[in-house]
Design a protein around this motif. Structure first.
Motif: not given
Length: 118
Positions: A105-118
Motif C-alpha cells: 500500500k505504501i509503494y502504491r501511495r508513493l507511486e501515485k504521489l510521485i506521478s502526481k508531482g511530475s
C-alpha cells in the motif's frame, strides 16, 4: 654515453610519436595516448540520467513527507534499518503478511504521489 643515447632516444622518438610537425597531438594515432573508452554520447546520457535520478529522489523525498507516521516508520525499518518483513512483524506484533500488505500500500501511495508531482 649510454645515458645520453637513452635521453636522445626518449626525447626524439617519443616526442615525434606524440606530436606531429605542426605541434598538434597525435593521440588518436598513438595507442599509448588514445583513450578508446571515451564516448561523449554515453557521458551526455549519464549526465541526463543523473539529473533524472536527482529529480526522482527529490520527488520521493516530498512524497515520503506525505506518509503517515506509521507508514514512514515501516519504510524506515525496511530500508534504513534493513529489517526483514518478519522482523518488522515481530516488533509490531502482527503477521508478516500484514507488513507485506502495508508495504505494498505504501509503494502504491508513493507511486501515485510521485506521478502526481511530475
Amino acid at each position: 654515453m649510454d645515458e645520453g643515447r637513452r635521453y636522445d632516444y626518449r626525447i626524439a622518438c617519443n616526442l615525434e610519436s606524440y606530436v606531429d610537425e605542426n605541434g598538434d597531438s597525435k593521440a588518436e594515432h598513438n595507442k599509448l595516448l588514445a583513450d578508446w573508452d571515451a564516448d561523449p554520447f554515453n557521458e551526455i546520457l549519464e549526465m541526463e540520467n543523473c539529473e533524472e535520478k536527482q529529480k526522482l529522489i527529490e520527488q520521493l523525498h516530498k512524497a515520503m513527507g506525505q506518509l503517515t507516521d506509521k507508514q514512514f516508520r515501516t519504510i524506515q525499518k525496511k530500508f534504513y534499518e534493513q529489517k526483514t518483513n518478519v522482523e518488522i512483524a515481530a516488533e509490531e506484533d502482527v503477521t508478516e503478511a500484514a507488513i507485506r500488505n502495508r508495504l505494498n500500500k505504501i509503494y502504491r501511495r508513493l507511486e501515485k504521489l510521485i506521478s502526481k508531482g511530475s
